[in-house]
Design a protein around this motif. Structure first.
Motif, mmCIF file in Angstrom:
data_model
loop_
_atom_site.group_PDB
_atom_site.id
_atom_site.type_symbol
_atom_site.label_atom_id
_atom_site.label_comp_id
_atom_site.label_asym_id
_atom_site.label_seq_id
_atom_site.Cartn_x
_atom_site.Cartn_y
_atom_site.Cartn_z
ATOM 1 N N TYR A 1 11.128 -4.778 -0.163
ATOM 2 C CA TYR A 1 9.821 -5.097 0.420
ATOM 3 C C TYR A 1 8.863 -3.928 0.180
ATOM 4 C CZ TYR A 1 13.085 -8.274 2.631
ATOM 5 O OH TYR A 1 14.084 -9.199 2.837
ATOM 6 N N PRO A 2 8.283 -3.851 -1.021
ATOM 7 C CA PRO A 2 7.485 -2.680 -1.410
ATOM 8 C C PRO A 2 6.063 -2.696 -0.832
ATOM 9 C CG PRO A 2 7.660 -4.211 -3.252
ATOM 10 C CD PRO A 2 8.478 -4.785 -2.146
ATOM 11 N N LYS A 3 5.985 -2.668 0.480
ATOM 12 C CA LYS A 3 4.708 -2.650 1.186
ATOM 13 C C LYS A 3 4.867 -1.856 2.480
ATOM 14 C CE LYS A 3 3.342 -6.142 3.755
ATOM 15 N NZ LYS A 3 3.630 -5.655 5.126
ATOM 16 N N GLU A 4 3.731 -1.482 3.081
ATOM 17 C CA GLU A 4 3.767 -0.819 4.378
ATOM 18 C C GLU A 4 3.757 -1.856 5.494
ATOM 19 O OE1 GLU A 4 0.254 1.677 4.753
ATOM 20 O OE2 GLU A 4 -0.812 0.406 3.330
ATOM 21 N N SER A 5 3.869 -1.390 6.731
ATOM 22 C CA SER A 5 4.109 -2.316 7.846
ATOM 23 C C SER A 5 2.929 -3.225 8.157
ATOM 24 C CB SER A 5 4.504 -1.535 9.107
ATOM 25 O OG SER A 5 3.512 -0.592 9.453
ATOM 26 N N LEU A 6 1.721 -2.812 7.813
ATOM 27 C CA LEU A 6 0.541 -3.660 7.961
ATOM 28 C C LEU A 6 -0.170 -3.791 6.626
ATOM 29 C CD1 LEU A 6 -1.007 -2.461 11.372
ATOM 30 C CD2 LEU A 6 0.156 -4.637 10.914
ATOM 31 N N ASP B 1 -4.611 -0.605 2.362
ATOM 32 C CA ASP B 1 -3.339 -1.294 2.591
ATOM 33 C C ASP B 1 -2.618 -1.458 1.254
ATOM 34 O OD1 ASP B 1 -4.064 -1.626 5.293
ATOM 35 O OD2 ASP B 1 -5.155 -3.469 4.798
ATOM 36 N N ILE B 2 -1.546 -0.710 1.056
ATOM 37 C CA ILE B 2 -0.897 -0.761 -0.250
ATOM 38 C C ILE B 2 0.284 -1.726 -0.253
ATOM 39 C CG2 ILE B 2 -1.575 1.637 -0.662
ATOM 40 C CD1 ILE B 2 1.480 2.291 -0.578
ATOM 41 N N GLY B 3 0.505 -2.326 -1.401
ATOM 42 C CA GLY B 3 1.634 -3.217 -1.604
ATOM 43 C C GLY B 3 1.859 -3.404 -3.092
ATOM 44 N N GLU C 1 5.426 5.766 -11.236
ATOM 45 C CA GLU C 1 6.340 6.121 -12.328
ATOM 46 C C GLU C 1 6.986 4.876 -12.927
ATOM 47 O OE1 GLU C 1 9.059 8.043 -14.951
ATOM 48 O OE2 GLU C 1 7.201 8.749 -14.024
ATOM 49 N N LEU C 2 7.335 3.923 -12.084
ATOM 50 C CA LEU C 2 8.024 2.713 -12.544
ATOM 51 C C LEU C 2 7.059 1.678 -13.124
ATOM 52 C CD1 LEU C 2 10.492 2.251 -9.545
ATOM 53 C CD2 LEU C 2 11.061 3.118 -11.825
ATOM 54 N N GLY C 3 5.770 1.860 -12.868
ATOM 55 C CA GLY C 3 4.785 0.891 -13.359
ATOM 56 C C GLY C 3 4.797 -0.411 -12.599
ATOM 57 N N LEU C 4 5.113 -0.369 -11.290
ATOM 58 C CA LEU C 4 5.120 -1.591 -10.490
ATOM 59 C C LEU C 4 3.700 -2.133 -10.350
ATOM 60 C CD1 LEU C 4 7.605 -0.729 -7.575
ATOM 61 C CD2 LEU C 4 8.108 -1.648 -9.851
ATOM 62 N N GLU C 5 3.574 -3.454 -10.399
ATOM 63 C CA GLU C 5 2.273 -4.097 -10.263
ATOM 64 C C GLU C 5 1.801 -4.034 -8.810
ATOM 65 O OE1 GLU C 5 0.160 -5.751 -12.367
ATOM 66 O OE2 GLU C 5 1.335 -5.224 -14.139
ATOM 67 N N LYS C 6 0.547 -3.643 -8.601
ATOM 68 C CA LYS C 6 -0.025 -3.630 -7.266
ATOM 69 C C LYS C 6 -0.364 -5.055 -6.822
ATOM 70 C CE LYS C 6 -2.043 1.005 -7.067
ATOM 71 N NZ LYS C 6 -3.294 1.788 -6.835
ATOM 72 N N VAL D 1 5.408 9.092 -1.005
ATOM 73 C CA VAL D 1 6.616 9.152 -1.842
ATOM 74 C C VAL D 1 6.785 7.831 -2.578
ATOM 75 C CG1 VAL D 1 9.135 9.403 -1.845
ATOM 76 C CG2 VAL D 1 7.743 10.769 -0.278
ATOM 77 N N PHE D 2 6.633 6.719 -1.851
ATOM 78 C CA PHE D 2 6.806 5.432 -2.514
ATOM 79 C C PHE D 2 5.728 5.199 -3.562
ATOM 80 C CE2 PHE D 2 6.463 0.948 -3.347
ATOM 81 C CZ PHE D 2 7.787 0.658 -3.651
ATOM 82 N N GLU D 3 4.503 5.608 -3.285
ATOM 83 C CA GLU D 3 3.434 5.452 -4.273
ATOM 84 C C GLU D 3 3.769 6.200 -5.558
ATOM 85 O OE1 GLU D 3 -0.853 4.800 -2.475
ATOM 86 O OE2 GLU D 3 0.107 6.494 -1.467
#
Length: 448
Positions: A191-196, A236-238, A225-230, A218-220
């Motif tokens: 679940y690559p997002k924050e709590s809200l 609010d990051i995810g 580095e991994l090139g995950l799609e936003k 740290v997760f950002e």
């Protein structure tokens, strides 16, 4: 997203790029991840956290540790099978960069091994007990001292986010936690997002959250580095999942569906003949009837059907992943692999029986009730000692409690209320079932 980035060997603190083709084949970087997890104290504590029945005394029941090992074995097979097909489809990954099918297996195995490492005692009821201490209990007194997201981290306390904290947090003399490869950290984070915002969509990656506010940066870094799609911009990051997180989830789904069911049979909560009937429905297309009929007792028949069911589901999960690889890499796949399973009806039947006969059995409910009370009491003790309501409050009882909490010595007076509370919750979550009972009895004066 592209596989070269997604398979990054980078670790916290690296000053140069790690190249797969330069790896020592006797002990690959992804295999080092597995070793670091299995030798960690957080992983060892899972041996006294029960998978199905809290505080069970029977030898039959899986602990979180045996469950994690089984998920890891299934994940390795699933990763290798998928990796073999991916390298056939993308030969440059092997020819140019040196990746092997075992790399996929090692990443999934390591992430699967760690998937429960942040879970509190008493399973998911332990998560709820910690969260509800803040949302409904005495922890509400801290709400005005926290930001909205900080309070949400506590009120919806999440074992997955706590796991990411354990794997990555900086402690005195321990920079970067276990220093796992970013590929493994990405595969670990379902679940690559924050709590809200809370459940902003029905997409599976938005179902829960994967990191606390302390580990947001740290997760950002890992995601970049991994090139995950936003999936969202701004405050609010995810992100979309790392593709291999789908395989980690599938390995867990396979094990808890089949093996929790098996535990229910061994505990006498599910009728054996009834259970065998449901397992046969799942594997009817692959069963060797002649071999099965030669088995003379229920235990052997159950073991055969369990192994066949796991093998069947591994093969199907790999097929579903490969058929949807393009959509997954584009960030357009938003459900679990088994939501597309041809065995979905059989899986749902087994899970339904497990819920009715195991997870909602009287024994489980009674012990979860006790767990709620114990965890709430311990959180009261810990928060009152470390964050007294009155400034300079120095009762002798508080001093004694502080002396007993040597594991929280890293928390400093200068730390914010949020940092102290997250530290307390993470410590409480680290307690085993037995240690929770012993701590409760100690602070209640029931044990000398």
């Amino acid at each position: 997203m592209n596989w070269e980035q997604l398979l990054s060997l980078k670790r916290f603190g690296d000053t140069h790029k790690r190249l797969r083709k330069e790896q020592n084949e006797t002990r690959l970087g992804f295999e080092v991840d597995y070793d670091r997890i299995i030798f960690s104290s957080a992983f060892r504590s899972l041996q006294d956290k029960t998978q199905v029945i809290p505080l069970s005394k029977t030898d039959f029941v899986h602990t979180r540790l045996t469950h994690s090992l089984e998920v890891s074995v299934v994940g390795r097979s699933l990763g290798r099978l998928t990796g073999q097909k991916l390298l056939e489809k993308h030969p440059h990954l092997k020819d140019t960069f040196g990746y092997q099918m075992n790399d996929f297996g090692a990443i999934v195995a390591a992430a699967a091994l760690a998937h429960d490492i942040g879970n509190p005692p008493f399973g998911h009821s332990g998560e709820k007990a910690i969260g509800e201490y803040f949302s409904y209990g005495n922890g509400q007194r801290f709400k005005e001292q926290l930001s909205e997201k900080e309070f949400q981290d506590l009120a919806k306390f999440e074992g997955n986010a706590n796991g990411f904290k354990i794997l990555t947090e900086n402690l005195p003399g321990i920079q970067g936690g276990l220093r796992l490869s970013y590929a493994t950290l990405g595969a670990f984070t379902k679940y690559p997002k924050e709590s809200l915002p809370h459940k902003p969509s029905k997409k599976i990656e938005d179902k829960k959250f994967g990191f606390f506010q302390n580990e947001k940066a740290v997760f950002e870094e890992v995601a970049e580095e991994l090139g995950l799609e936003k999936t969202r911009e701004g405050k609010d990051i995810g992100y979309c999942r790392h593709p291999l997180a789908f395989l980690v989830e599938a390995a867990d789904d396979i094990c808890y569906t089949i093996i929790d069911f098996e535990d229910g049979i061994n505990l006498g909560l599910i009728d054996e003949d009834y259970a065998l009937e449901y397992l046969i429905k799942l594997v009817k297309n692959n069963i060797n009837t002649s071999k099965y009929n030669q088995l003379t007792n229920t235990a052997d028949r159950l073991a055969y059907l369990r192994a066949l069911a796991i093998s069947t589901l591994i093969n199907e999960a790999a097929d579903i992943f490969l058929k949807n690889e393009e959509a997954i890499l584009k960030g357009e796949f938003h459900e679990s692999l088994f939501d597309k399973s041809s065995y979905e009806a059989q899986i749902k039947d087994i899970i339904k029986i497990s819920i009715e006969k195991i997870y909602e059995s009287e024994e489980v409910i009674n012990k979860e009730i006790a767990g709620y009370r114990m965890l709430a009491y311990l959180l009261d003790i810990f928060t009152s000692a470390l964050i007294p309501e009155k400034e300079n409050e120095a009762s002798n009882f508080r001093k004694l409690i502080l002396k007993s909490l040597s594991q929280l010595d890293y928390l400093q007076e200068k730390d914010s209320v949020y940092e102290k509370l997250i530290g307390i919750c993470s410590y409480t979550a680290s307690l085993t079932d037995g240690k929770t009972v012993a701590s409760f009895e100690k602070y209640m004066g029931m044990r000398l």
